[in-house]
Write an enzyme that holds these catalytic residues in place. Structure first.
Site, PDB file in Angstrom:
ATOM      1  CG  ASP A  51      11.257   5.951  -1.575  1.00 47.65           C
ATOM      2  OD1 ASP A  51      11.020   6.738  -0.650  1.00 47.65           O
ATOM      3  OD2 ASP A  51      12.003   6.219  -2.524  1.00 47.65           O
ATOM      4  CE  LYS A 101      13.121   3.483   5.623  1.00 47.87           C
ATOM      5  NZ  LYS A 101      13.260   3.427   4.178  1.00 47.87           N
ATOM      6  N   GLY A 108      10.938  10.537   3.773  1.00 46.18           N
ATOM      7  CA  GLY A 108       9.517  10.880   3.818  1.00 46.18           C
ATOM      8  C   GLY A 108       8.697   9.621   3.958  1.00 46.18           C
ATOM      9  CG  HIS A 109       8.167   7.419   6.965  1.00 49.17           C
ATOM     10  ND1 HIS A 109       8.917   6.618   6.164  1.00 49.17           N
ATOM     11  CD2 HIS A 109       8.817   7.490   8.144  1.00 49.17           C
ATOM     12  CE1 HIS A 109       9.984   6.229   6.832  1.00 49.17           C
ATOM     13  NE2 HIS A 109       9.953   6.753   8.035  1.00 49.17           N
ATOM     14  CD  GLN A 168      17.737   8.909   3.792  1.00 46.49           C
ATOM     15  OE1 GLN A 168      18.527   8.757   4.705  1.00 46.49           O
ATOM     16  NE2 GLN A 168      16.820   9.853   3.823  1.00 46.49           N
TER      17      GLN A 168
END
Ligand code: IMP
Length: 413
Positions: free
Chosen positions: A12, A15, A39-40, A223
Site C-alpha cells: 500500500d 505503487k 489492490g491498486h 504487496q
C-alpha cells in the site's frame, strides 16, 4: 531499460500511481507474484479504478500487460476485472493481456480454507485477505496445484480437480465443512476456462522476444518487502516472495536483463493485518493519519494500522531489493503536521525519533523540488541521506500529474 517496481514497506505504498505514471515509457507491464490480495487505486481522468490482478498498465492502450508464472490467479476475479475494464471503455484483447500458462489457479476451496485456517488461528491470526493466496501457493510448492494451462484444458482440469478434491477432503472434514463437490467446482470452472483460454500463453517466450527487440519491460510488484515469505516479518507475511529478485523467478527473465529497481516508500508507514510494527501510533493520532491518508484497504476495506517512517526498515528494504531509485509517495498527507517524527534508529528495540519540522502548507500544486517549502525539502533530503538512495520521484497528490520528478530514471527520455 527493464525496471522492477517494488514496495519497500508492508504494501500500500502507492505503487499503482507510479506504475501508471511510468507505463507510457514501457511496452510490457508484467505482474510477477501475489494475486488478488493486492489492490491498486488509480485516479485517471478523475475516474477512480480498483485493480487487483490485471496490471494497471492496462489503462494505456499501447501497452501489453502480462500475468507472470509467479502469480496466483482467481479466474472469476480476473474475468470480472476484464469485464469491468471493457465496460469502462478499455478493451482487453489478447494483444493487451496475456496470462502465463504456468501461473497457478485459485479455486473456491482455496478461499474457504484460507478463511477457515485464519478462524482456527484465533488470536494468532495473520490477518490474511481471505482470497485463498496461501493455500494456492501451498499446493504449488507441494506439486499438486493446477496451472492455467491445465485449467483451460477440459480433460486435464477435470482429472486434476478430482485429485485435488480427494486430497482436500480430510482437511474439510477436520474443519467440519462440506467437501467441495466435483460438479459444483466444474460448473464454476468450465465457463471461466472457456473465456480465459485465448489469453493463456507462453509469456516467457513473448518476454524474451521483447528483450531481443529491446522493448522496455516494467515488472510490477505487489504487496511490500516486509510481507515477503523469506525476508518479511514471518509468520506475518504473505505466501510469495515480494522482493525484486522475485521478478526474475515470477516471469522467467534472468537477472542480467534487469536494469533498474525502483522502491516505493510512503512518507509515513502503514500495515494491514497482524505482525510487528515498531513505529506504530495509536488512538486519535493514528485515526488522524488514517483519515488524512485514506488508509483503508482497497481489497478488504480494512482500516490500516498507521505509524511514522522507519529508516532502519527502509535501509534494509533498499538492501534486500538492490534499490537504484526511491519514489516517495503521499508526502502531501504530512502537510497537516507541525512536527513529523522520523525514526532514525532503535535503542534496545525501541524506536528513536528525530523530530522534523512540519511545513503546514499545501504542496499539492508543487511540480518541482525548489517550490516545496524548506521544511519539506529538509524532510526529503534527510530520508535520502539516511537511506543512502536518491529520491527521484515525489508524490504530492493522488493524480498522475501531482508528482515531482527529480532524476532521469523517472524522465525516461
Ligand atoms: P495474504 O496475502 O492474503 O495471505 O495475507 C497475508 C498478509 O499480507 C496479511 O497481513 C495481509 O493483510 C497482507 N497483505 C496481502 N496483500 C496485501 C497488499 O496488497 N497490501 C497490504 N497488505 C497485504
Amino acid at each position: 531499460m527493464n525496471t522492477v517496481i517494488v514496495g519497500l514497506q508492508w504494501g500500500d505504498e502507492g505503487k499503482g500511481k507510479v506504475v501508471d505514471l511510468l507505463t507510457p515509457h514501457f511496452k510490457y507491464v508484467v505482474r510477477f507474484q501475489g494475486g488478488n490480495n493486492a489492490g491498486h487505486t488509480l485516479v485517471v481522468n478523475d475516474e477512480t479504478f480498483g485493480l487487483h490482478l490485471i496490471p494497471s498498465g492496462i489503462l494505456h492502450d499501447t501497452v501489453c500487460c502480462m500475468i507472470g508464472n509467479g502469480v496466483v490467479v482467481d479466474p472469476a476475479v480476473l474475468l470480472e476485472e476484464m469485464q469491468g475494464l471493457n465496460r469502462a471503455g478499455y478493451t482487453v484483447t489478447t494483444e493487451r493481456l496475456q496470462i502465463s500458462s504456468n501461473a497457478h489457479v485459485i479455486w473456491p476451496f482455496h478461499r474457504t480454507l484460507d478463511v477457515a485456517r485464519e478462524a482456527a488461528r484465533g488470536k494468532n491470526k495473520i490477518g490474511t485477505t481471505g482470497r485463498g493466496i496461501g493455500p494456492t501457493y501451498e499446493d504449488k510448492v507441494a506439486r499438486r496445484g493446477m496451472r492455467m494451462a491445465e485449467f483451460v484444458n477440459t480433460q486435464q482440469r477435470q482429472a486434476k480437480l478430482q485429485s485435488m478434491i480427494v486430497e482436500k477432503s480430510p482437511i474439510y472434514k477436520y474443519v467440519k465443512m462440506n467437501v467441495p463437490s466435483f460438479d459444483a467446482m466444474e460448473a464454476w470452472a468450465s465457463p471461466l476456462a472457456e473465456r480465459l483460454r485465448p489469453y493463456v500463453c507462453d509469456t516467457i517466450d513473448n518476454l524474451h522476444t521483447a528483450i531481443q527487440e529491446q522493448e522496455p519491460i516494467l515488472f510490477e510488484g505487489a504487496q511490500g518487502t516486509f510481507l515477503d515469505i523469506d525476508h518479511g516479518t514471518y509468520p506475518f507475511v504473505t505466501s510469495s516472495n515480494t522482493v525484486s529478485g522475485a521478478a526474475c523467478i515470477g516471469t522467467g527473465v534472468g537477472p542480467t536483463h534487469i536494469t533498474h529497481v525502483i522502491g516505493i516508500v510512503k512518507a509515513y508507514l502503514t500495515r494491514v493485518g497482524s505482525g510487528p510494527f515498531k513505529t506504530e501510533i495509536h488512538g486519535e493520532d493514528a485515526e488522524r493519519l488514517r483519515t488524512l491518508g485514506g488508509e483503508f484497504g482497497v481489497t478488504t476495506g480494512r482500516a490500516r494500522r498507521c505509524g511514522w517512517l522507519d529508516i532502519p526498515l527502509l535501509k534494509r528494504a533498499c538492501m534486500l531489493n538492490g534499490v537504484t531509485d526511491i519514489c516517495l509517495t503521499k508526502l502531501d498527507i504530512l502537510s497537516h503536521y507541525k512536527e513529523i517524527p522520523l525514526c532514525t534508529r532503535y535503542e534496545n528495540d525501541v524506536p528513536h525519533y528525530e523530530i522534523m519540522q512540519g511545513w503546514n502548507e499545501d504542496i499539492q500544486h508543487c511540480r518541482d523540488f525548489d517550490s516545496l517549502p524548506a521544511a519539506c525539502q529538509e524532510y526529503i533530503l534527510r530520508i535520502e541521506e539516511l537511506s543512502g538512495v536518491s529520491i527521484g520521484l515525489i508524490g504530492v497528490g493522488p493524480k498522475r500529474s501531482e508528482s515531482i520528478i527529480r532524476t532521469d530514471t523517472f524522465r525516461m527520455s
